[in-house]
Design a protein around this motif. Structure first.
Motif, PDB file in Angstrom:
ATOM      1  N   ALA A 230       0.740  -1.259  -0.083  1.00 17.69           N
ATOM      2  CA  ALA A 230       0.143   0.098  -0.047  1.00 17.69           C
ATOM      3  C   ALA A 230       1.090   1.246   0.035  1.00 17.69           C
ATOM      4  CB  ALA A 230      -1.044  -0.072   1.293  1.00 17.69           C
ATOM      5  N   ILE A 231       1.901   1.298   0.792  1.00 17.90           N
ATOM      6  CA  ILE A 231       3.006   2.243   0.745  1.00 17.90           C
ATOM      7  C   ILE A 231       3.491   2.494  -0.561  1.00 17.90           C
ATOM      8  CG2 ILE A 231       5.041   3.273   1.805  1.00 17.90           C
ATOM      9  CD1 ILE A 231       4.274   1.734   4.368  1.00 17.90           C
ATOM     10  N   LEU A 232       3.881   1.506  -1.082  1.00 16.25           N
ATOM     11  CA  LEU A 232       4.633   1.675  -2.499  1.00 16.25           C
ATOM     12  C   LEU A 232       3.380   2.276  -3.480  1.00 16.25           C
ATOM     13  CD1 LEU A 232       6.432  -1.743  -2.281  1.00 16.25           C
ATOM     14  CD2 LEU A 232       7.733   0.423  -2.443  1.00 16.25           C
ATOM     15  N   ASP A 233       2.429   1.628  -3.350  1.00 15.54           N
ATOM     16  CA  ASP A 233       1.397   2.316  -4.354  1.00 15.54           C
ATOM     17  C   ASP A 233       0.969   3.579  -4.197  1.00 15.54           C
ATOM     18  OD1 ASP A 233       1.321  -0.064  -5.495  1.00 15.54           O
ATOM     19  OD2 ASP A 233      -0.693  -0.951  -4.699  1.00 15.54           O
ATOM     20  N   ARG A 234       0.961   4.163  -2.822  1.00 16.98           N
ATOM     21  CA  ARG A 234       0.693   5.467  -2.417  1.00 16.98           C
ATOM     22  C   ARG A 234       1.618   6.468  -3.024  1.00 16.98           C
ATOM     23  NH1 ARG A 234       0.927   5.217   3.337  1.00 16.98           N
ATOM     24  NH2 ARG A 234      -0.979   4.003   3.044  1.00 16.98           N
ATOM     25  N   TYR A 235       3.018   6.039  -3.034  1.00 18.50           N
ATOM     26  CA  TYR A 235       4.009   7.053  -3.641  1.00 18.50           C
ATOM     27  C   TYR A 235       4.503   6.639  -4.987  1.00 18.50           C
ATOM     28  CZ  TYR A 235       4.180   8.416   1.378  1.00 18.50           C
ATOM     29  OH  TYR A 235       3.801   9.127   2.334  1.00 18.50           O
ATOM     30  N   ARG A 236       3.820   5.650  -5.633  1.00 15.62           N
ATOM     31  CA  ARG A 236       3.949   5.426  -7.141  1.00 15.62           C
ATOM     32  C   ARG A 236       5.199   4.713  -7.175  1.00 15.62           C
ATOM     33  NH1 ARG A 236       0.806  10.063  -7.123  1.00 15.62           N
ATOM     34  NH2 ARG A 236      -1.506   9.888  -7.979  1.00 15.62           N
ATOM     35  N   ILE A 237       5.700   3.946  -6.543  1.00 14.87           N
ATOM     36  CA  ILE A 237       6.919   3.254  -6.838  1.00 14.87           C
ATOM     37  C   ILE A 237       6.981   1.952  -7.339  1.00 14.87           C
ATOM     38  CG2 ILE A 237       9.056   2.558  -5.348  1.00 14.87           C
ATOM     39  CD1 ILE A 237       8.585   4.818  -3.407  1.00 14.87           C
ATOM     40  N   GLU A 238       7.352   1.756  -8.502  1.00 18.08           N
ATOM     41  CA  GLU A 238       7.339   0.543  -9.245  1.00 18.08           C
ATOM     42  C   GLU A 238       8.225  -0.595  -8.711  1.00 18.08           C
ATOM     43  OE1 GLU A 238       7.949   1.125 -13.412  1.00 18.08           O
ATOM     44  OE2 GLU A 238       6.167   2.495 -13.654  1.00 18.08           O
ATOM     45  N   LEU A 239       7.717  -1.875  -8.984  1.00 16.40           N
ATOM     46  CA  LEU A 239       8.417  -3.179  -8.271  1.00 16.40           C
ATOM     47  C   LEU A 239       8.549  -4.113  -9.454  1.00 16.40           C
ATOM     48  CD1 LEU A 239       6.891  -3.881  -4.973  1.00 16.40           C
ATOM     49  CD2 LEU A 239       8.989  -3.257  -5.270  1.00 16.40           C
ATOM     50  N   PRO A 240       9.829  -4.868  -9.488  1.00 13.83           N
ATOM     51  CA  PRO A 240       9.723  -6.105 -10.292  1.00 13.83           C
ATOM     52  C   PRO A 240       8.531  -6.970 -10.257  1.00 13.83           C
ATOM     53  CG  PRO A 240      11.832  -5.567  -9.362  1.00 13.83           C
ATOM     54  CD  PRO A 240      10.809  -4.705  -8.611  1.00 13.83           C
ATOM     55  N   ALA A 241       8.176  -7.466 -11.231  1.00 16.85           N
ATOM     56  CA  ALA A 241       6.791  -8.094 -11.328  1.00 16.85           C
ATOM     57  C   ALA A 241       6.894  -9.123 -10.220  1.00 16.85           C
ATOM     58  CB  ALA A 241       6.364  -8.562 -12.716  1.00 16.85           C
ATOM     59  N   ALA A 242       7.943 -10.100 -10.127  1.00 14.97           N
ATOM     60  CA  ALA A 242       7.960 -11.055  -9.429  1.00 14.97           C
ATOM     61  C   ALA A 242       7.940 -10.740  -7.745  1.00 14.97           C
ATOM     62  CB  ALA A 242       9.286 -11.871  -9.647  1.00 14.97           C
ATOM     63  N   VAL A 243       8.684  -9.642  -7.602  1.00 14.30           N
ATOM     64  CA  VAL A 243       8.553  -9.287  -6.141  1.00 14.30           C
ATOM     65  C   VAL A 243       7.066  -8.588  -5.814  1.00 14.30           C
ATOM     66  CG1 VAL A 243       9.607  -7.495  -4.423  1.00 14.30           C
ATOM     67  CG2 VAL A 243      10.966  -8.610  -6.360  1.00 14.30           C
ATOM     68  N   ARG A 244       6.479  -7.847  -6.692  1.00 14.96           N
ATOM     69  CA  ARG A 244       5.210  -7.312  -6.505  1.00 14.96           C
ATOM     70  C   ARG A 244       4.341  -8.745  -6.104  1.00 14.96           C
ATOM     71  NH1 ARG A 244       1.001  -3.704  -6.603  1.00 14.96           N
ATOM     72  NH2 ARG A 244       2.614  -1.935  -7.029  1.00 14.96           N
ATOM     73  N   ALA A 245       4.615  -9.672  -6.935  1.00 15.22           N
ATOM     74  CA  ALA A 245       3.733 -10.671  -6.699  1.00 15.22           C
ATOM     75  C   ALA A 245       3.930 -11.644  -5.326  1.00 15.22           C
ATOM     76  CB  ALA A 245       3.819 -12.107  -7.623  1.00 15.22           C
ATOM     77  N   ASP A 246       5.122 -11.644  -5.031  1.00 15.42           N
ATOM     78  CA  ASP A 246       5.692 -12.260  -3.740  1.00 15.42           C
ATOM     79  C   ASP A 246       5.006 -11.445  -2.561  1.00 15.42           C
ATOM     80  OD1 ASP A 246       6.852 -14.315  -4.537  1.00 15.42           O
ATOM     81  OD2 ASP A 246       8.870 -13.178  -4.633  1.00 15.42           O
ATOM     82  N   LEU A 247       4.876  -9.959  -2.848  1.00 16.74           N
ATOM     83  CA  LEU A 247       4.281  -9.115  -1.697  1.00 16.74           C
ATOM     84  C   LEU A 247       2.672  -9.389  -1.679  1.00 16.74           C
ATOM     85  CD1 LEU A 247       5.885  -5.516  -1.920  1.00 16.74           C
ATOM     86  CD2 LEU A 247       6.045  -6.937  -0.080  1.00 16.74           C
ATOM     87  N   GLU A 248       2.035  -9.472  -2.693  1.00 17.90           N
ATOM     88  CA  GLU A 248       0.714  -9.786  -2.810  1.00 17.90           C
ATOM     89  C   GLU A 248       0.447 -11.098  -2.196  1.00 17.90           C
ATOM     90  OE1 GLU A 248       0.109  -9.354  -7.205  1.00 17.90           O
ATOM     91  OE2 GLU A 248      -0.465  -7.014  -6.909  1.00 17.90           O
ATOM     92  N   SER A 249       1.102 -12.156  -2.476  1.00 19.23           N
ATOM     93  CA  SER A 249       0.951 -13.590  -1.794  1.00 19.23           C
ATOM     94  C   SER A 249       1.171 -13.538  -0.331  1.00 19.23           C
ATOM     95  CB  SER A 249       1.802 -14.494  -2.622  1.00 19.23           C
ATOM     96  OG  SER A 249       3.005 -14.259  -2.457  1.00 19.23           O
ATOM     97  N   GLY A 250       1.977 -12.643   0.220  1.00 19.04           N
ATOM     98  CA  GLY A 250       2.411 -12.578   1.491  1.00 19.04           C
ATOM     99  C   GLY A 250       3.697 -13.740   1.719  1.00 19.04           C
TER     100      GLY A 250
END
Length: 445
Positions: A230-250
């Protein structure tokens, strides 16, 4: 000059207000030096070995204090990483038992990554008979960098830089850092199990929460992957797709308070911002100036916090309320600076939180007589420059305008360093070898 409690000379606040403010700053810094505070929190040597691990801008002085205070006959070894240029001179006759290495702050570098890898490797083979002393201070988040799987150091550097420039507060930044790390957010303590971990920490964060100091490498984490995302999205900071998926899955979740790795561990705050402010207040009162501490937890945009302090100082100067003159108003905490977009061809501004606070303060004071101020970082470095902070005096604006400098332009490009350097109002101390964050003092005569 007037006599001080230690037998030296205290600058007269009326005759030498700038020198008096700098004196209060140094009193605050001295209160946070580890040699005078560490000993009361040390455990007894264990049956097994004692391993020292650590990170932070006070890491060098904390390691030397531990070497001086730990029994000479008791084994002691380990590795501590601190910021470039922040290793203090070694006292004569003090044997070195803890290795010190240096790395970059506030944006991490390869040296920090190598140090983190070595620190994690040193935890291998620890037993329940062993003791790990962790020396943690502000700056450790950048100095102890070990990116999560799928994240390169270059990614961490970019994310860290974007967070620093976004206006995110320290809690938000460190929530992200924990979840994108293999060593922060309690993971270092988990690696040390089954050895007992005693964390000795110097607080540089509002509220003195150990889980936020240096991103809490040895303490449980109450934040979640969802919080970080949520913080990364709030400040519009991009992540590698695989890392974003790992955050989303916990998959990048940090150890929580129920984790068995923390059983029996201890955390001791050996120095805090409030203690340093109280020391400065006591020094002011000893010089005959009443002192008031607003808070050690002030956050917000630096220039706006400066304006609020200016409003209070004007009220005291004009109406003698809410405090009577003469007095000193003290505050601490960790403000933020949002970097403004640069115009084409415009030079990059220089400066940090303390300088930006002083810009906001000076503009809002508008030359009110009898008000002097100092804002400085207690580690001796404001942002990434060579100054600790800056002074504001009743004639700051007039001297700057005489030099051809309009305050608004420097605010627009976040160039506090350039503004105060031009009129000789920077405070330059060099590294202080401790860090309890922002120090602000307003003297109203």
């Amino acid at each position: 000059m007037i006599a001080s409690n230690d037998g030296g000379a205290t600058p007269d606040p009326v005759m030498a207000p700038r020198a008096f403010l700098e004196y209060l700053y140094r009193v605050a810094v001295d209160r946070a030096l580890p040699l005078s505070t560490l000993g009361a929190h040390l455990p007894k040597p264990p049956k097994g070995r004692t391993l020292v691990l650590g990170a932070g801008k006070a890491g060098g002085s904390m390691a030397q204090a531990l070497e001086a205070l730990w029994p000479a006959e008791a084994p002691l070894s380990g590795l501590v990483v601190t910021r470039y240029g922040h290793v203090p001179p070694r006292p004569k006759g003090l044997a070195q038992r803890i290795e010190l290495v240096e790395a970059a702050h506030p944006v991490p570098d390869a040296a920090g990554e190598q140090a983190a890898q070595r620190i994690l490797a040193l935890t291998e083979g620890l037993t329940a008979d062993d003791l790990v002393l962790c020396l943690i201070s502000g700056g450790g988040s950048s100095l102890l960098v070990l990116p999560a799987e799928g994240l390169a150091l270059a990614d961490k550097q970019r994310i860290n830089k974007q967070l620093l420039e976004s206006g995110a507060n320290i809690g938000e930044m460190n929530c992200v850092r924990k979840h994108l790390s293999r060593i922060k957010g309690g993971r270092l303590a988990a690696a040390c199990a089954p050895a007992k971990v005693v964390t000795l920490t110097i607080s540089d964060v509002p509220g003195d929460e150990p889980a936020i100091i240096a991103s809490g490498p040895t303490v449980p984490d109450l934040t979640t992957c969802a919080d970080a995302l949520a913080i990364l999205d709030r400040y519009r900071i991009e992540l590698p797709a695989a890392v974003r998926a790992d955050l989303e899955s916990g998959a990048l979740e940090t150890p929580d308070p129920q984790d068995a790795a923390f059983a029996g561990n201890e955390v001791h705050l050996i120095a805090t911002p409030q203690q340093s402010l109280e020391a400065a207040a006591a020094a002011a009162r000893a010089a005959g100036i009443d002192a008031h501490i607003l808070s050690d937890e002030i956050e917000g945009e630096s220039r706006e916090v400066g304006k609020v302090h200016a409003a209070l100082a004007r009220s005291v100067a004009h109406r003698g309320a809410p405090f009577a003159r003469p007095c000193v108003i003290l505050s601490g905490g960790e403000t933020t600076v949002t970097i403004r977009p640069r115009q084409p061809g415009q030079a990059k501004g220089r400066g940090g939180r303390a300088g930006e606070f002083c810009l906001g303060l000076a503009g809002a004071l508008m030359g009110v007589p009898a008000v002097w101020a100092l804002a400085a970082d207690t580690d001796g470095i404001d942002g990434v420059e060579d100054n600790a902070g800056a002074f504001v005096t009743p004639d700051t604006l007039t001297r700057a305008e005489a030099a051809g400098h309009k305050l608004s332009g420097f605010l627009d490009r976040n160039d506090a360093y350039g503004y105060f350097d031009a009129i000789g109002d920077l405070l330059v101390t060099g590294p202080t070898h401790t860090n309890v964050n922002d120090f602000r003092a307003l003297l109203i005569l």
